[in-house]
Design a protein around this motif. Structure first.
Motif, PDB file in Angstrom:
ATOM      1  N   LEU A 307       0.713  -1.313  -0.125  1.00 56.57           N
ATOM      2  CA  LEU A 307      -0.036   0.221   0.075  1.00 56.57           C
ATOM      3  C   LEU A 307       1.026   1.178   0.011  1.00 56.57           C
ATOM      4  N   ALA A 308       0.463   2.249  -0.795  1.00 59.56           N
ATOM      5  CA  ALA A 308       0.901   3.622  -0.537  1.00 59.56           C
ATOM      6  C   ALA A 308       0.177   4.738  -0.763  1.00 59.56           C
ATOM      7  N   ALA A 309       0.150   5.590  -0.099  1.00 60.20           N
ATOM      8  CA  ALA A 309      -0.805   6.891  -0.192  1.00 60.20           C
ATOM      9  C   ALA A 309      -0.055   8.054  -0.230  1.00 60.20           C
ATOM     10  N   ARG A 310      -0.982   8.908  -0.953  1.00 59.50           N
ATOM     11  CA  ARG A 310      -0.371  10.597  -1.255  1.00 59.50           C
ATOM     12  C   ARG A 310      -1.858  11.382  -0.840  1.00 59.50           C
ATOM     13  N   HIS A 311      -1.497  12.632   0.084  1.00 65.11           N
ATOM     14  CA  HIS A 311      -2.425  13.388   0.174  1.00 65.11           C
ATOM     15  C   HIS A 311      -1.759  14.889   0.060  1.00 65.11           C
ATOM     16  N   HIS A 312      -2.586  15.636  -0.499  1.00 66.51           N
ATOM     17  CA  HIS A 312      -2.035  17.100  -0.594  1.00 66.51           C
ATOM     18  C   HIS A 312      -3.167  17.809  -0.250  1.00 66.51           C
ATOM     19  N   THR A 313      -3.285  18.494   0.738  1.00 69.29           N
ATOM     20  CA  THR A 313      -4.425  19.844   1.255  1.00 69.29           C
ATOM     21  C   THR A 313      -4.134  20.956   0.368  1.00 69.29           C
ATOM     22  N   GLY A 314      -5.550  21.365  -0.002  1.00 67.30           N
ATOM     23  CA  GLY A 314      -5.445  22.534  -0.769  1.00 67.30           C
ATOM     24  C   GLY A 314      -5.330  23.777   0.502  1.00 67.30           C
ATOM     25  N   PRO A 315      -4.935  25.019  -0.121  1.00 70.78           N
ATOM     26  CA  PRO A 315      -4.865  26.170   0.624  1.00 70.78           C
ATOM     27  C   PRO A 315      -5.799  26.523   1.617  1.00 70.78           C
ATOM     28  N   HIS A 316      -6.895  26.178   1.087  1.00 65.65           N
ATOM     29  CA  HIS A 316      -8.196  26.465   2.056  1.00 65.65           C
ATOM     30  C   HIS A 316      -8.588  25.474   2.966  1.00 65.65           C
ATOM     31  N   GLY A 317      -8.012  24.042   2.730  1.00 62.80           N
ATOM     32  CA  GLY A 317      -8.457  22.995   3.672  1.00 62.80           C
ATOM     33  C   GLY A 317      -9.578  22.459   3.003  1.00 62.80           C
ATOM     34  N   GLY A 318      -9.584  21.264   2.465  1.00 64.91           N
ATOM     35  CA  GLY A 318     -10.478  20.629   1.813  1.00 64.91           C
ATOM     36  C   GLY A 318     -11.271  19.258   2.740  1.00 64.91           C
ATOM     37  N   GLY A 319     -11.978  18.511   2.011  1.00 64.58           N
ATOM     38  CA  GLY A 319     -12.608  17.268   2.659  1.00 64.58           C
ATOM     39  C   GLY A 319     -12.213  16.095   2.093  1.00 64.58           C
ATOM     40  N   ASP A 320     -11.077  16.067   1.227  1.00 64.96           N
ATOM     41  CA  ASP A 320     -10.914  14.662   0.639  1.00 64.96           C
ATOM     42  C   ASP A 320     -10.093  13.883   1.940  1.00 64.96           C
ATOM     43  N   TRP A 321     -10.192  12.689   1.705  1.00 63.08           N
ATOM     44  CA  TRP A 321      -9.806  11.506   2.625  1.00 63.08           C
ATOM     45  C   TRP A 321      -9.590  10.472   2.134  1.00 63.08           C
ATOM     46  N   TYR A 322      -8.748   9.383   2.777  1.00 64.48           N
ATOM     47  CA  TYR A 322      -8.455   7.984   2.382  1.00 64.48           C
ATOM     48  C   TYR A 322      -8.407   7.283   3.669  1.00 64.48           C
ATOM     49  N   ASP A 323      -8.540   5.790   3.331  1.00 66.43           N
ATOM     50  CA  ASP A 323      -8.286   4.862   4.605  1.00 66.43           C
ATOM     51  C   ASP A 323      -7.947   3.632   4.243  1.00 66.43           C
ATOM     52  N   ALA A 324      -7.407   2.804   4.831  1.00 63.39           N
ATOM     53  CA  ALA A 324      -6.931   1.513   4.719  1.00 63.39           C
ATOM     54  C   ALA A 324      -6.926   0.846   5.997  1.00 63.39           C
ATOM     55  N   LEU A 325      -7.812  -0.170   6.124  1.00 62.46           N
ATOM     56  CA  LEU A 325      -8.153  -0.692   7.524  1.00 62.46           C
ATOM     57  C   LEU A 325      -8.102  -2.067   7.449  1.00 62.46           C
ATOM     58  N   PRO A 326      -7.401  -2.990   8.392  1.00 56.63           N
ATOM     59  CA  PRO A 326      -7.415  -4.493   8.204  1.00 56.63           C
ATOM     60  C   PRO A 326      -9.042  -5.131   8.875  1.00 56.63           C
ATOM     61  N   LEU A 327      -9.401  -5.806   8.173  1.00 54.82           N
ATOM     62  CA  LEU A 327     -10.955  -6.441   8.568  1.00 54.82           C
ATOM     63  C   LEU A 327     -10.591  -7.920   8.985  1.00 54.82           C
TER      64      LEU A 327
END
Length: 535
Positions: A307-327
């Motif tokens: 697994l790999a993830a990349r997250h870049h927050t916009g200058p105003h702060g947005g609501g995009d998200w991700y998650d990876a969890l064992p089940l």
């Protein structure tokens, strides 16, 4: 119209006027009546708004002035030369006024350019360029170091590379004027520093040094090829000292009085602007920190999946998200989503939505449609004014109870979200998810799920629409651009999901990595990438 024929003498001290260069400063001149006016058609003209009609000439009609005689007008050295001095003095005043207008126009243009800067870094760069133009320098640097200690701190150069800035930072602060400003010494006011020639006695050089020049300072100046500098402090009324700026001269030179005046006026205005941008940058940093803390601090380790993830927050702060969890039973849950809006409220809603999805995934993760249905009901009841998109994927382990072989199986369901991208050696294609409305848009949300079986070595890429919108292209062209970037991933990078994410960002986005400047219409978009490579 009345014919008014006053005789007014304008006395301009040309000596004082000649001592000042043309610039934004007060013109020194005196207006004094030379005597009483001649006979006028109106014997007693009343005063209007405090204006004395005895010394005010009509701009429209002026009667011919009678030639004074020796008996009526006494001769003095000043009045004897008045006819010859009048045109020259008037020309001096006009030149000075023209210079003042030119300087004010220049300051207005430079401050407008500074106001158009969208963030702190671009504001500092524009400040350096404008200051260099005002003081006649080609190189310089600005050190941002707020006195309150809350940061951020940075050093930006103009015409100087990173190695040059590193050399300058090796000079002791007490040896430079801008260093003394940064240290907050009470006698540090900046100004010119002209390095004397080697072997010059202290206090006799062009800069009037009272103490010997620090050897390291002289060494760095010789390495970088500058012989003089001009430093100014950056101080705002609300925040105090912000830092210092210094411009470097290739020769032993210093700005003249006019350049100092203009630079001082510009720096006073720019410091207030930089203080405001500093507060904005601090707010953005705090918001981005909160958003990062609401996302997974680390990705789980599941056998057979990278697994790999990349997250870049916009200058105003947005609501995009991700998650990876064992089940349970060795399964894996993958999720990405986007909440409408921006700012702190969107970040808070994103945190609540992600936490709720984790709870639903643990209870009924094998049915992604049920997970999103419960999430939609919660959003509609608790936040009826907000909507969101989401995609949830349930990944069964190899050889699981519901799998048909040794490979893995993914069951996906999406709610108005962008389709996943399957990347492999033999195929690069979008996963055809069914059309469905975003969460919170319908009274009862439901959509069928989609099942795929990734081959060993293939990668499933989940992403948010911010990746597409930041390209600045229409959506169909943005999808084609993303597909081309995924198909062109080098063979060496296909085995590392982190390298895949980095390649996608560099290739798709016009700014390269998502952190550079983008079009104003797309600057507020967050970017999320979540890549899962199956071994």
């Amino acid at each position: 119209m009345l014919d008014i024929a006053p005789r007014v003498r304008v006395d301009v001290d040309s000596l004082i006027a000649a001592q000042h260069d043309l610039g934004v400063c007060d013109a020194i001149w005196r207006i004094a009546p030379a005597g009483k006016a001649d006979a006028m058609s109106a014997p007693h003209l009343p005063k209007v708004a405090g204006i004395d009609p005895a010394v005010t000439a009509s701009p429209h009609t002026v009667a011919p002035t009678a030639v004074p005689t020796a008996a009526s007008t006494p001769t003095s050295p000043r009045t004897a030369h008045a006819p010859a001095q009048g045109p020259a003095a008037s020309s001096v005043i006009q030149d000075r006024l023209a210079g003042m207008v030119s300087d004010l126009t220049t300051l207005h243009e430079l401050t407008e350019r500074l106001a158009r800067a969208s963030d702190l870094t671009s504001s500092l760069q524009e400040f350096l360029r404008a200051g260099a133009a005002l003081v006649g320098a080609r190189r310089g640097l600005i050190v941002l170091e707020p006195s309150d200690g809350l940061g951020p701190t940075s050093t930006i150069g103009l015409g100087l590379g990173h190695a040059d800035l590193g050399h300058i930072e090796t000079v002791p602060r007490s040896a430079t004027s801008y260093g003394r400003i940064l240290d907050g010494l009470p006698d540090a006011h900046g100004g010119s520093e002209v390095l004397p020639e080697p072997g010059t006695a202290p206090g006799t050089g062009a800069g009037g040094y009272a103490t010997p020049v620090d050897p390291r300072h002289r060494e760095v100046a010789a390495r970088l090829g500058y012989a003089a500098s001009y430093a100014l402090p950056l101080t705002a009324e609300a925040t105090g000292r912000l830092g210092a700026a210094v411009w470097l001269y290739d020769e032993q030179a210093e700005p003249n009085d006019r350049q100092r005046d203009l630079a001082g006026l510009y720096v006073r205005h720019a410091s207030e602007h930089l203080a405001r941008m500093l507060e904005v940058e601090r707010a953005r940093t705090s918001l981005a920190t909160v958003a990062e803390e609401l996302l997974p601090s680390r990705l789980p380790r599941i056998s057979g999946v990278q697994l790999a993830a990349r997250h870049h927050t916009g200058p105003h702060g947005g609501g995009d998200w991700y998650d990876a969890l064992p089940l349970p039973e060795g399964a894996l849950g993958l999720a990405v989503g986007s909440v409408t809006g921006s700012g702190p409220s969107a970040v808070a809603a994103m945190g609540r939505l992600r936490a709720s999805l984790r709870a639903y995934a643990v209870m009924e993760g094998e049915d992604p449609v049920a997970v999103l249905s419960d999430l939609e009901l919660l959003l509609r009841l608790t936040e009826p004014a907000r909507s969101a998109t989401a995609l949830f994927a349930y990944c069964e382990p190899a050889g699981g109870p519901n799998s048909n072989g040794p490979g893995r199986k993914l069951i996906l369901a999406g709610a108005g979200h962008t389709p996943p991208l399957l990347i492999g050696e033999r195929r690069t294609e979008y996963v055809e998810t069914t059309l469905s409305a975003p969460l919170g848009m319908l009274s009862c949300w439901e959509a069928p799920s989609v099942e795929i079986e990734p081959a060993p070595g293939e990668t499933v890429l989940l992403y948010t629409d911010g990746l597409l919108r930041r390209t600045g292209d229409p959506m169909d062209r943005a999808y084609a651009r993303l597909h081309a970037a995924a198909a062109g991933i080098p063979r060496s990078a296909r085995e590392d999901p982190a390298a895949i994410c980095d390649h996608i960002l560099r290739t798709v986005l016009p700014d390269g990595d998502g952190d550079g400047p983008v079009a104003p219409a797309d600057a507020s978009e967050d970017i999320v990438l979540l890549a899962a490579r199956f071994e």
